[in-house]
Design an enzyme around this catalytic site. Structure first.
Site, mmCIF file in Angstrom:
data_model
loop_
_atom_site.group_PDB
_atom_site.id
_atom_site.type_symbol
_atom_site.label_atom_id
_atom_site.label_comp_id
_atom_site.label_asym_id
_atom_site.label_seq_id
_atom_site.Cartn_x
_atom_site.Cartn_y
_atom_site.Cartn_z
ATOM 1 N N GLY A 191 -7.421 -4.865 7.145
ATOM 2 C CA GLY A 191 -6.808 -3.977 8.131
ATOM 3 C C GLY A 191 -7.540 -3.912 9.458
ATOM 4 N N LYS B 74 0.844 -1.206 0.000
ATOM 5 C CA LYS B 74 0.000 0.000 0.000
ATOM 6 C C LYS B 74 0.882 1.259 0.000
ATOM 7 C CE LYS B 74 -3.636 -2.693 2.092
ATOM 8 N NZ LYS B 74 -4.841 -2.747 2.867
#
Ligand code: PGA
Length: 244
Positions: A167, A10
């Site tokens: 997440g 990311k």
């Protein structure tokens, strides 16, 4: 089926940290890792990470690409640019792009075409929101994402990533993973014909070393797309060992 363990870094990794992480992986993963291993760093460090991994078993990929090869698209990165920086793969249609940037299935499909034209193997992400799961629509939503995002002749990888598991530390139950992977398999066969029967389907969403072996042993699970745990060499290596 040989598993694929893919790390999605990311928007993390300044040059020094990224090279240090890649170097730590390269030190452990030479020869046959027992599974396919991929990291997808930010495009700013893609070339440096690819260089640090040269000679190791670890491949590199991008995290998104534009539909065009070049042009007046300020801030974007094209598939040939990723290829030029050393990538062999690209993640497309991640929920952080579908939800954060309003990417539609049709746009993701165009990006897949652009990636393939540039010689990249696409990993197309699909997955339902918590609301969609609670309302009983998870399989319908995911099947529609596959049907809309995967073009004819698709020979890439699909990643099932329930949005509520990304997440958050929450993972889907084993029964839900198996049910959804079976649903994705049947949709791939419906959309692509027999070619859809052999494509890898990854699971993603809070994959950690604990539980990775059990997850990767489930039917129709062909590997994992790993976010947070891929930023810690020891954790990512433990997941790779669980797959091999
Ligand atoms: P996570 O991310 O492992 O940190 O949940 C997975 C992903 O978004 O690809």
């Amino acid at each position: 089926m040989r598993q694929l363990i893919a790390g999605n870094w990311k928007m993390n990794g300044l040059r020094a940290d990224a090279i240090a992480l890649a170097t730590a992986l390269a030190a452990e993963l030479h020869g046959d890792a027992g599974c396919d291993v991929l990291v997808c760093p930010p495009s700013t460090v893609l070339a440096a990470v690819t260089e640090a991994l040269a000679g190791s078993a670890v491949m590199t990929g991008g995290q998104d690409c534009h539909t065009d090869a070049s042009g007046a698209c300020t801030g974007d990165v094209s598939a040939p640019m990723l290829r030029d920086a050393g990538a062999g793969w690209v993640i497309l249609g991640h929920s952080e792009r579908r939800l954060g940037y309003g990417e539609s299935n049709a746009l993701v499909r165009e990006k897949v075409r652009a990636a393939v034209a540039a010689g990249l193997t696409p990993i197309v992400c699909v997955g339902e929101t918590e609301q969609q799961r609670l309302s009983g629509n998870a399989e319908t939503v995911v099947a529609a994402q596959i049907d809309g995002s995967v073009p004819a002749g698709f020979a890439g990888v699909v990643a099932y990533e329930p949005v509520w598991a990304i997440g958050t530390g929450r993972t889907a139950s084993e029964d839900d993973v198996v049910a959804m992977h079976r649903c994705i398999r049947s949709q791939l066969v419906e959309t692509l014909g027999e070619a859809g029967a052999g494509l890898r389907i990854l699971y993603g969403g809070s994959v950690k070393p604990a539980g990775a072996a059990a997850l990767l042993a489930l039917p129709e699970v062909g590997g994992a797309l790993v976010g947070g745990a891929s930023l810690v060499a020891a954790d990512f290596l433990a997941i790779i060992r669980a797959a091999s």
